[in-house]
Design a protein around this motif. Structure first.
Motif, PDB file in Angstrom:
ATOM      1  N   TRP A  58       0.793  -1.223  -0.120  1.00  0.00           N
ATOM      2  CA  TRP A  58       0.117  -0.064  -0.055  1.00  0.00           C
ATOM      3  C   TRP A  58       0.910   1.225  -0.012  1.00  0.00           C
ATOM      4  O   TRP A  58       1.835   1.304   0.423  1.00  0.00           O
ATOM      5  N   ARG A  59       0.504   2.187  -0.649  1.00  0.00           N
ATOM      6  CA  ARG A  59       0.957   3.530  -0.682  1.00  0.00           C
ATOM      7  C   ARG A  59       0.231   4.535  -0.359  1.00  0.00           C
ATOM      8  O   ARG A  59      -0.914   4.642  -0.402  1.00  0.00           O
ATOM      9  N   GLN A  60       0.843   5.628   0.462  1.00  0.00           N
ATOM     10  CA  GLN A  60       0.129   6.914   0.669  1.00  0.00           C
ATOM     11  C   GLN A  60      -0.639   7.421  -0.472  1.00  0.00           C
ATOM     12  O   GLN A  60      -0.281   7.202  -1.619  1.00  0.00           O
ATOM     13  N   GLY A  61      -2.137   7.691  -0.163  1.00  0.00           N
ATOM     14  CA  GLY A  61      -2.635   8.035  -1.467  1.00  0.00           C
ATOM     15  C   GLY A  61      -3.727   7.104  -1.991  1.00  0.00           C
ATOM     16  O   GLY A  61      -4.420   7.410  -2.897  1.00  0.00           O
ATOM     17  N   ASP A  62      -3.219   5.806  -1.910  1.00  0.00           N
ATOM     18  CA  ASP A  62      -3.980   4.544  -2.593  1.00  0.00           C
ATOM     19  C   ASP A  62      -5.737   4.859  -2.230  1.00  0.00           C
ATOM     20  O   ASP A  62      -5.851   5.193  -0.980  1.00  0.00           O
ATOM     21  N   GLU A  63      -6.388   4.671  -2.951  1.00  0.00           N
ATOM     22  CA  GLU A  63      -7.752   4.873  -2.743  1.00  0.00           C
ATOM     23  C   GLU A  63      -8.656   3.611  -3.070  1.00  0.00           C
ATOM     24  O   GLU A  63      -8.591   3.026  -4.119  1.00  0.00           O
ATOM     25  N   ILE A  64      -9.352   3.051  -1.990  1.00  0.00           N
ATOM     26  CA  ILE A  64     -10.233   2.025  -2.086  1.00  0.00           C
ATOM     27  C   ILE A  64     -11.555   2.334  -2.264  1.00  0.00           C
ATOM     28  O   ILE A  64     -12.113   3.276  -1.128  1.00  0.00           O
ATOM     29  N   LYS A  65     -12.407   1.825  -3.282  1.00  0.00           N
ATOM     30  CA  LYS A  65     -13.775   2.293  -3.313  1.00  0.00           C
ATOM     31  C   LYS A  65     -14.620   0.922  -3.071  1.00  0.00           C
ATOM     32  O   LYS A  65     -14.101   0.050  -3.965  1.00  0.00           O
ATOM     33  N   LEU A  66     -15.664   0.837  -2.296  1.00  0.00           N
ATOM     34  CA  LEU A  66     -16.142  -0.535  -2.065  1.00  0.00           C
ATOM     35  C   LEU A  66     -17.798  -0.080  -2.597  1.00  0.00           C
ATOM     36  O   LEU A  66     -18.191   0.697  -1.761  1.00  0.00           O
ATOM     37  N   TYR A  67     -18.124  -1.086  -3.467  1.00  0.00           N
ATOM     38  CA  TYR A  67     -19.936  -0.745  -3.695  1.00  0.00           C
ATOM     39  C   TYR A  67     -20.670  -1.586  -3.455  1.00  0.00           C
ATOM     40  O   TYR A  67     -20.275  -3.049  -3.849  1.00  0.00           O
ATOM     41  N   PHE A  68     -21.587  -1.662  -2.743  1.00  0.00           N
ATOM     42  CA  PHE A  68     -22.538  -2.737  -2.384  1.00  0.00           C
ATOM     43  C   PHE A  68     -23.903  -2.475  -3.185  1.00  0.00           C
ATOM     44  O   PHE A  68     -24.539  -1.477  -2.629  1.00  0.00           O
ATOM     45  N   PRO A  69     -24.119  -3.377  -4.155  1.00  0.00           N
ATOM     46  CA  PRO A  69     -25.377  -3.001  -5.181  1.00  0.00           C
ATOM     47  C   PRO A  69     -26.480  -3.347  -4.039  1.00  0.00           C
ATOM     48  O   PRO A  69     -26.553  -4.159  -3.126  1.00  0.00           O
ATOM     49  N   MET A  70     -27.766  -2.575  -4.104  1.00  0.00           N
ATOM     50  CA  MET A  70     -28.842  -3.047  -3.260  1.00  0.00           C
ATOM     51  C   MET A  70     -30.027  -3.131  -4.078  1.00  0.00           C
ATOM     52  O   MET A  70     -31.052  -2.127  -3.964  1.00  0.00           O
ATOM     53  N   PRO A  71     -30.270  -4.099  -5.123  1.00  0.00           N
ATOM     54  CA  PRO A  71     -31.384  -4.228  -5.717  1.00  0.00           C
ATOM     55  C   PRO A  71     -32.555  -4.597  -4.890  1.00  0.00           C
ATOM     56  O   PRO A  71     -32.360  -5.210  -3.883  1.00  0.00           O
ATOM     57  N   ILE A  72     -33.802  -4.383  -5.364  1.00  0.00           N
ATOM     58  CA  ILE A  72     -35.092  -5.052  -4.588  1.00  0.00           C
ATOM     59  C   ILE A  72     -35.002  -6.559  -4.889  1.00  0.00           C
ATOM     60  O   ILE A  72     -34.902  -6.947  -6.199  1.00  0.00           O
ATOM     61  N   GLU A  73     -35.163  -7.450  -3.788  1.00  0.00           N
ATOM     62  CA  GLU A  73     -34.993  -8.713  -4.056  1.00  0.00           C
ATOM     63  C   GLU A  73     -36.354  -9.430  -3.409  1.00  0.00           C
ATOM     64  O   GLU A  73     -36.766  -8.895  -2.608  1.00  0.00           O
ATOM     65  N   ARG A  74     -37.015 -10.326  -4.176  1.00  0.00           N
ATOM     66  CA  ARG A  74     -37.919 -11.173  -3.477  1.00  0.00           C
ATOM     67  C   ARG A  74     -37.496 -12.337  -2.718  1.00  0.00           C
ATOM     68  O   ARG A  74     -36.824 -13.082  -3.096  1.00  0.00           O
ATOM     69  N   ILE A  75     -37.800 -12.405  -1.495  1.00  0.00           N
ATOM     70  CA  ILE A  75     -37.309 -13.415  -0.607  1.00  0.00           C
ATOM     71  C   ILE A  75     -38.463 -14.533  -0.215  1.00  0.00           C
ATOM     72  O   ILE A  75     -39.612 -14.217  -0.249  1.00  0.00           O
ATOM     73  N   LYS A  76     -37.943 -15.762  -0.314  1.00  0.00           N
ATOM     74  CA  LYS A  76     -38.985 -16.955  -0.020  1.00  0.00           C
ATOM     75  C   LYS A  76     -38.670 -17.422   1.296  1.00  0.00           C
ATOM     76  O   LYS A  76     -37.220 -17.489   1.528  1.00  0.00           O
ATOM     77  N   ALA A  77     -39.355 -18.018   1.734  1.00  0.00           N
ATOM     78  CA  ALA A  77     -39.194 -18.770   3.280  1.00  0.00           C
ATOM     79  C   ALA A  77     -38.937 -20.418   2.625  1.00  0.00           C
ATOM     80  O   ALA A  77     -39.460 -20.538   1.752  1.00  0.00           O
ATOM     81  N   HIS A  78     -38.344 -21.110   3.524  1.00  0.00           N
ATOM     82  CA  HIS A  78     -37.926 -22.625   3.351  1.00  0.00           C
ATOM     83  C   HIS A  78     -39.347 -23.132   3.169  1.00  0.00           C
ATOM     84  O   HIS A  78     -40.547 -22.928   3.626  1.00  0.00           O
ATOM     85  N   PRO A  79     -39.535 -24.095   2.277  1.00  0.00           N
ATOM     86  CA  PRO A  79     -40.675 -24.624   2.009  1.00  0.00           C
ATOM     87  C   PRO A  79     -41.624 -25.339   2.939  1.00  0.00           C
ATOM     88  O   PRO A  79     -42.764 -25.480   3.161  1.00  0.00           O
ATOM     89  N   GLN A  80     -40.742 -25.455   4.159  1.00  0.00           N
ATOM     90  CA  GLN A  80     -41.443 -26.134   5.375  1.00  0.00           C
ATOM     91  C   GLN A  80     -41.868 -25.222   6.303  1.00  0.00           C
ATOM     92  O   GLN A  80     -42.966 -25.566   7.103  1.00  0.00           O
ATOM     93  N   VAL A  81     -42.280 -23.633   5.930  1.00  0.00           N
ATOM     94  CA  VAL A  81     -42.717 -22.595   6.601  1.00  0.00           C
ATOM     95  C   VAL A  81     -43.894 -22.555   5.985  1.00  0.00           C
ATOM     96  O   VAL A  81     -44.053 -21.838   5.021  1.00  0.00           O
ATOM     97  N   ARG A  82     -45.066 -23.544   6.371  1.00  0.00           N
ATOM     98  CA  ARG A  82     -46.234 -23.456   5.614  1.00  0.00           C
ATOM     99  C   ARG A  82     -47.025 -22.141   5.607  1.00  0.00           C
ATOM    100  O   ARG A  82     -47.762 -21.794   4.682  1.00  0.00           O
ATOM    101  N   ALA A  83     -46.916 -21.484   6.710  1.00  0.00           N
ATOM    102  CA  ALA A  83     -47.660 -20.035   6.699  1.00  0.00           C
ATOM    103  C   ALA A  83     -47.174 -19.253   5.602  1.00  0.00           C
ATOM    104  O   ALA A  83     -47.837 -18.181   5.374  1.00  0.00           O
ATOM    105  N   ASN A  84     -46.134 -19.391   5.244  1.00  0.00           N
ATOM    106  CA  ASN A  84     -45.388 -18.455   4.332  1.00  0.00           C
ATOM    107  C   ASN A  84     -45.432 -19.099   2.523  1.00  0.00           C
ATOM    108  O   ASN A  84     -44.922 -18.554   1.664  1.00  0.00           O
ATOM    109  N   ALA A  85     -45.877 -20.070   2.613  1.00  0.00           N
ATOM    110  CA  ALA A  85     -46.087 -20.758   1.368  1.00  0.00           C
ATOM    111  C   ALA A  85     -46.890 -19.715   0.169  1.00  0.00           C
ATOM    112  O   ALA A  85     -47.815 -19.330   0.671  1.00  0.00           O
TER     113      ALA A  85
END
Length: 164
Positions: free
Chosen positions: A36-63
Motif C-alpha cells: 500500500w502507498r500513501q494516497g491509495d484509494e479504495i472504493k467499495l460498492y454494495f449494490p442494493m437491488p430489490i429482491e423477493r425473498i422466499k421462506a423455506h418450503p417447510q414454513v407453511r404459513a409463508n407458502a
C-alpha cells in the motif's frame, strides 16, 4: 474488508481499477494483500437491488408468499398505505418494483412501490363460498422498512405478501 452476507455482487476498485474479490473472499471478508502507498484509494460498492425473498418450503404459513428486501432492509406493507385486508393483495411475479426516497415520510425513508392486484371483495356480496376465481383489480402499493412500521396510526401490517 467486510462483505455482508446480504450483498451479492460487491465491487471493489483500487485507484480506479476493478479488483476481482471473489477469489479473495473468505468467510465474509475480502483479503487484499499488496504494497500500500500513501494516497491509495479504495472504493467499495454494495449494490442494493430489490429482491423477493422466499421462506423455506417447510414454513407453511409463508407458502406462496414473498417478502421484499433491499440491501439489509426487510420491508412491510401497512394498512395506512395499502388499505385494509392486506391478505387480499397479490404481487405479480413480473411486477416492476421501484425504490425511491421520500423525504417527508418518517423524516426520510426509502420506500418500495409497484402495482399489485387486489381481490374485488364487492363482487362477493354476502356469499361465503363460490366455485369461481375471484375478480381482481390493479392497485398501487407502497412498502416501508420493517423497522419503521406502526408509526402512523393503528392498522394491519404484513411482511409476507401473496405472490401471483
Amino acid at each position: 474488508m467486510r462483505i455482508p452476507g446480504w450483498c451479492r455482487g460487491a465491487e471493489v476498485t483500487i485507484n480506479g481499477e476493478n479488483v476481482d474479490i471473489a477469489p479473495l473472499t473468505k468467510k465474509g471478508y475480502a483479503y487484499i494483500r499488496r504494497v500500500w502507498r500513501q494516497g491509495d484509494e479504495i472504493k467499495l460498492y454494495f449494490p442494493m437491488p430489490i429482491e423477493r425473498i422466499k421462506a423455506h418450503p417447510q414454513v407453511r404459513a409463508n407458502a406462496g408468499k414473498v417478502a421484499l428486501q433491499r440491501g439489509p432492509i426487510v420491508y412491510c406493507l401497512e394498512e395506512v398505505d395499502n388499505g385494509p385486508n392486506l391478505a387480499n393483495l397479490f404481487l405479480p411475479r413480473d411486477a416492476k418494483l421501484e425504490a425511491h426516497f421520500e423525504p417527508d415520510l418518517l423524516e426520510g425513508t426509502v420506500v418500495i412501490t409497484g402495482i399489485a392486484e387486489r381481490v374485488d371483495e364487492s363482487a362477493w356480496n354476502d356469499e361465503l363460498y363460490r366455485p369461481i376465481e375471484p375478480r381482481t383489480y390493479e392497485v398501487s402499493f407502497r412498502a416501508i422498512p420493517y423497522y419503521a412500521w406502526c408509526n402512523r396510526g393503528e392498522g394491519e401490517m404484513t411482511v409476507w405478501v401473496n405472490e401471483k
